[in-house]
Design a protein around this motif. Structure first.
Motif, PDB file in Angstrom:
ATOM      1  N   ALA A 119      -3.773  -9.070  -7.353  1.00  0.00           N
ATOM      2  CA  ALA A 119      -4.695  -8.155  -7.814  1.00  0.00           C
ATOM      3  C   ALA A 119      -4.481  -6.592  -7.320  1.00  0.00           C
ATOM      4  O   ALA A 119      -5.251  -5.583  -7.441  1.00  0.00           O
ATOM      5  CB  ALA A 119      -6.025  -8.633  -7.293  1.00  0.00           C
ATOM      6  N   VAL A 120      -3.565  -6.700  -5.882  1.00  0.00           N
ATOM      7  CA  VAL A 120      -3.543  -5.542  -5.239  1.00  0.00           C
ATOM      8  C   VAL A 120      -2.703  -4.225  -6.105  1.00  0.00           C
ATOM      9  O   VAL A 120      -1.549  -4.604  -6.595  1.00  0.00           O
ATOM     10  CB  VAL A 120      -3.076  -5.810  -4.037  1.00  0.00           C
ATOM     11  CG1 VAL A 120      -2.519  -4.377  -3.143  1.00  0.00           C
ATOM     12  CG2 VAL A 120      -3.863  -6.799  -3.184  1.00  0.00           C
ATOM     13  N   ALA A 121      -3.319  -3.354  -6.171  1.00  0.00           N
ATOM     14  CA  ALA A 121      -2.541  -2.201  -6.819  1.00  0.00           C
ATOM     15  C   ALA A 121      -1.287  -1.552  -5.989  1.00  0.00           C
ATOM     16  O   ALA A 121      -1.276  -1.959  -4.973  1.00  0.00           O
ATOM     17  CB  ALA A 121      -3.377  -0.828  -7.174  1.00  0.00           C
ATOM     18  N   PRO A 122      -0.395  -1.025  -6.541  1.00  0.00           N
ATOM     19  CA  PRO A 122       0.709  -0.231  -6.028  1.00  0.00           C
ATOM     20  C   PRO A 122       0.214   0.492  -4.747  1.00  0.00           C
ATOM     21  O   PRO A 122      -0.516   1.421  -4.949  1.00  0.00           O
ATOM     22  CB  PRO A 122       1.658   0.336  -6.846  1.00  0.00           C
ATOM     23  CG  PRO A 122       1.412  -0.434  -8.082  1.00  0.00           C
ATOM     24  CD  PRO A 122      -0.101  -0.894  -8.107  1.00  0.00           C
ATOM     25  N   GLY A 123       0.810   0.369  -3.474  1.00  0.00           N
ATOM     26  CA  GLY A 123       0.156   1.115  -2.359  1.00  0.00           C
ATOM     27  C   GLY A 123      -0.874   0.607  -1.727  1.00  0.00           C
ATOM     28  O   GLY A 123      -1.326   1.078  -0.802  1.00  0.00           O
ATOM     29  N   GLY A 124      -1.848  -0.428  -2.417  1.00  0.00           N
ATOM     30  CA  GLY A 124      -2.830  -0.890  -1.808  1.00  0.00           C
ATOM     31  C   GLY A 124      -2.843  -1.923  -0.888  1.00  0.00           C
ATOM     32  O   GLY A 124      -1.536  -2.377  -0.321  1.00  0.00           O
TER      33      GLY A 124
END
Length: 241
Positions: A119-124
């Motif tokens: 569920a983590v976005a890129p860079g998150g």
């Protein structure tokens, strides 16, 4: 207010998310977020927060707190379990995913961490806050519960049974790191939460001018200083893909 190493790190993550999103509100996913202990303050700070929580009673309390705080429009409540997370939220949709006090009670922490990672976005980032096995050993020994302390020491999963024991497991620094790495994530930080702040009597803070500030500074330094970090009440980890 107690020293808060966790909030300091989360604030940095949210600042970075705002920069990546060119000033748009950071998107936070709070898995097992309960009644909104983290979600409501984060929404008040300008975040768009989704809370996934299996308890309808906890979600009802969350909604009341959000309304009272004037942030109901920034919080989305979703009833569901962490093991069905991929069916409840879009992949790569969160700048910050929280699992605070969750991994101790789920059936399979490996599956839960893997689902949250998706569920983590890129860079998150993924933020995990867990009960510390070594701290539990020390606290029980100090309070005279020596048999329980020995059981926790002998059990790598940090589990004991008995009245008032609701946790399925507790973690130590090495075990938490291995769990995160096993999900294909890179551990950027493991720090302690409640290293010395939980040990200083309130009477000391009330009687000594400047003691609160001194404790805050001591706690923040101790949070990242082994072996003090490794006996904190809880362990906090930040991880990325």
């Amino acid at each position: 207010m107690r020293p808060d190493a966790v909030r300091r790190v989360l604030d940095l993550e949210l600042t970075a998310a705002r920069e990546r999103r060119h000033g748009q509100p950071p998107r936070v996913l709070d898995v097992g977020g309960g009644s909104g202990v983290f979600a409501v303050p984060l929404a008040a700070a300008g975040c768009e927060v989704t809370v996934v929580e299996p308890s309808p009673n906890a979600l009802a309390t969350l909604q009341r707190r959000a309304q009272e705080a004037g942030v109901a429009d920034r919080i989305t409540a979703v009833q569901g379990d962490s093991d069905a997370l991929d069916q409840l939220v879009d992949p790569g949709s969160a700048d910050l995913v929280l699992a605070h006090g969750l991994l101790e009670v789920v059936d399979d922490p490996k599956l839960t961490v893997a689902a949250m990672a998706g569920a983590v976005a890129p860079g998150g980032a993924l933020s995990l806050l867990v009960a510390n096995r070594f701290a539990a050993i020390l606290h029980r020994a100090i309070s005279g519960k020596l048999v329980d302390a020995r059981k926790l020491l002998d059990d790598p999963a940090g589990q004991i049974t008995g009245p008032g024991e609701s946790l399925l497991r507790r973690f130590d620094t090495d075990g938490l790191r291995a769990l995160i790495s096993g999900a294909g994530l890179t551990v950027e930080l493991i720090q302690g939460y409640g290293v010395v702040a939980d040990l200083v009597p309130g009477s000391v803070l009330d009687a000594s001018p400047g003691a609160q500030d001194a404790l805050a500074q001591l706690e923040l330094v101790a949070a990242t200083t082994p072996p003090l970090r490794d006996v904190a009440t809880r362990l906090h980890a930040i991880a990325r893909r």
